[in-house]
Design a protein around this motif. Structure first.
Motif, PDB file in Angstrom:
ATOM      1  N   MET A 176       0.829  -1.207   0.000  1.00 42.03           N
ATOM      2  CA  MET A 176       0.000   0.000   0.000  1.00 42.03           C
ATOM      3  C   MET A 176       0.867   1.261   0.000  1.00 42.03           C
ATOM      4  N   HIS A 177       1.972   1.214   0.760  1.00 42.72           N
ATOM      5  CA  HIS A 177       2.882   2.364   0.755  1.00 42.72           C
ATOM      6  C   HIS A 177       3.552   2.521  -0.607  1.00 42.72           C
ATOM      7  N   TYR A 178       3.945   1.423  -1.199  1.00 42.76           N
ATOM      8  CA  TYR A 178       4.595   1.469  -2.521  1.00 42.76           C
ATOM      9  C   TYR A 178       3.666   2.119  -3.547  1.00 42.76           C
ATOM     10  N   ASP A 212      -1.861   5.609   9.426  1.00 46.31           N
ATOM     11  CA  ASP A 212      -2.910   4.863   8.728  1.00 46.31           C
ATOM     12  C   ASP A 212      -2.895   3.404   9.166  1.00 46.31           C
ATOM     13  N   ARG A 213      -4.093   2.799   9.181  1.00 46.87           N
ATOM     14  CA  ARG A 213      -4.233   1.427   9.667  1.00 46.87           C
ATOM     15  C   ARG A 213      -4.910   0.538   8.632  1.00 46.87           C
ATOM     16  N   GLY A 226       6.062   4.740   9.632  1.00 48.77           N
ATOM     17  CA  GLY A 226       7.097   5.549   9.007  1.00 48.77           C
ATOM     18  C   GLY A 226       7.899   4.744   8.004  1.00 48.77           C
ATOM     19  N   THR A 227       8.942   5.358   7.467  1.00 49.11           N
ATOM     20  CA  THR A 227       9.814   4.686   6.493  1.00 49.11           C
ATOM     21  C   THR A 227      11.265   5.077   6.747  1.00 49.11           C
ATOM     22  N   GLN A 237      12.765   1.547  -0.166  1.00 49.18           N
ATOM     23  CA  GLN A 237      12.061   2.342   0.820  1.00 49.18           C
ATOM     24  C   GLN A 237      11.384   1.357   1.771  1.00 49.18           C
ATOM     25  N   VAL A 238      11.846   1.300   2.995  1.00 49.28           N
ATOM     26  CA  VAL A 238      11.429   0.265   3.935  1.00 49.28           C
ATOM     27  C   VAL A 238      10.345   0.812   4.866  1.00 49.28           C
TER      28      VAL A 238
END
Length: 355
Positions: free
Chosen positions: A269-271, A279-280, A297-298, A305-306
């Protein structure tokens, strides 16, 4: 040699996944870290895993967590995770269960409200936050492993299925992420056998085509897991719910959605630029249980990007028992574990009450 031994267990479950917590009966293992102790167990005493996961004592759908003394001064206890596929360095559901077990056994005394402590997994230190109300552990939040997308929307032709799209995330193991609707699944309990059979074909096809390497761990073996993703439902601003299920081994679909599967989904979802901090995502299993993953966070690690995240769920105690191991029993193979069985029964200096 004494042919009869005893192992103390606290059986628990989180989201339906049963974790057998070994609280006594095993001698101290060699190793300067919990990771090294895991390697010893894997290479020299794998009989403990086999004993408690297969007949006559268990079934492959269970997991086993061996409590060991922590080697890190900040940790209350260490734990080694054993599953049918081997020894994962981390697992969300097993961590939720182990955290509950150390509270229920008094290794970490319960305190009303929010209490925080650390455990030592083979992957390293894990921050735990437990919510206790009237002496009941109502929820546990644990750190998910830093997760990232290795492959996005690749295409593969799977024998007997045809062409499909998949992404690959690392979240404690490499996961193939597949859209369940693309394969015609609604992610209901009656589909469980078909989901297991389909996932096995997909995982075999990916394994035959390519391998994966972690940016620091290197080659961690063939891709083992597949996470089916259902449609997303927006519950509130920054809160999404989705049916999900995770395949971990031929014939084995996890009862829960798994913590690492939820972390993998957050990474995807972040990618796709669909998350902001806080966000949950609530993943809902075939058995209507759920875990909540929170994006926190990242950070940058090499080319990736972790995603940093936490997993929240609840674990329930099922039984407190003593398993009697009779090495004369033809169904019991003590050859791979007799050297770690303790005649003192409760051998680990963890402060675990025997009453």
């Amino acid at each position: 040699m004494n042919t009869t031994h005893a192992i103390q267990l606290l059986d628990t479950h989180a989201g339906g996944d049963v974790s057998r917590i070994v609280t006594g009966g095993i001698d101290l293992l060699p190793g300067a870290s919990v990771r090294e102790q895991m390697h010893y167990l894997r290479d020299d005493a794998d009989g403990l895993r086999k004993l408690l996961l297969f007949e006559p004592y268990g079934i492959p759908e269970m997991s086993v967590d061996l409590l060991v003394p922590a080697t890190h001064p900040e940790a209350a206890a260490g734990y080694i995770i054993m599953e049918v596929m081997g020894y994962p360095i981390y697992s969300g559901s097993n961590t939720l269960c182990t955290a509950t077990a150390v509270l229920e056994t008094g290794i970490v005394p319960k305190q009303e409200g929010i209490q925080r402590f650390k455990l030592e997994a083979p992957a390293g230190l894990v921050q735990i936050e437990a919510r206790v109300h009237n002496g009941v552990v109502e929820s546990v939040t644990c750190e998910g492993l830093p997760s990232y997308i290795d492959t996005y929307r690749a295409t593969i032709n799977v024998p007997g299925i045809g062409q499909l799209h998949y992404s690959v995330a690392y979240s404690g193991g490499f996961y193939a992420l597949v859209d369940a609707t693309e394969l015609g699944f609604k992610l209901t309990l009656d589909e469980e056998p078909a989901l297991a059979a389909t996932a096995h074909k997909v995982v075999e096809a990916i394994q035959a085509e390519r391998g994966f390497s972690h940016y620091t761990l290197g080659d961690v073996g063939p891709l083992p897991f597949l996470h089916f993703m259902g449609p997303e439902e927006r519950i509130a601003d920054g809160f999404v719910r989705s049916r999900s299920t995770t395949y971990v081994h031929p014939g084995v679909i996890c009862r829960s959605t798994t913590g690492t599967g939820t972390s993998a989904r957050l990474a995807l979802m972040h990618y796709e630029n669909r998350l902001k901090p806080g966000d949950r995502l609530e993943t809902i299993s075939l058995r209507e249980t759920g875990f909540i993953g929170t994006f926190t966070g990242t950070h940058r690690a090499g080319a990736y990007q972790v995603v940093e995240n936490t997993i929240t769920g609840r674990s329930y105690v099922l039984a407190k028992s003593e398993v009697v191991i009779n090495c004369a029993d033809p169904l019991v193979n003590c050859g791979e574990l007799h050297h770690i069985l303790s005649d003192r029964h409760a051998s680990m200096p963890l402060g675990i009450p025997n009453g």
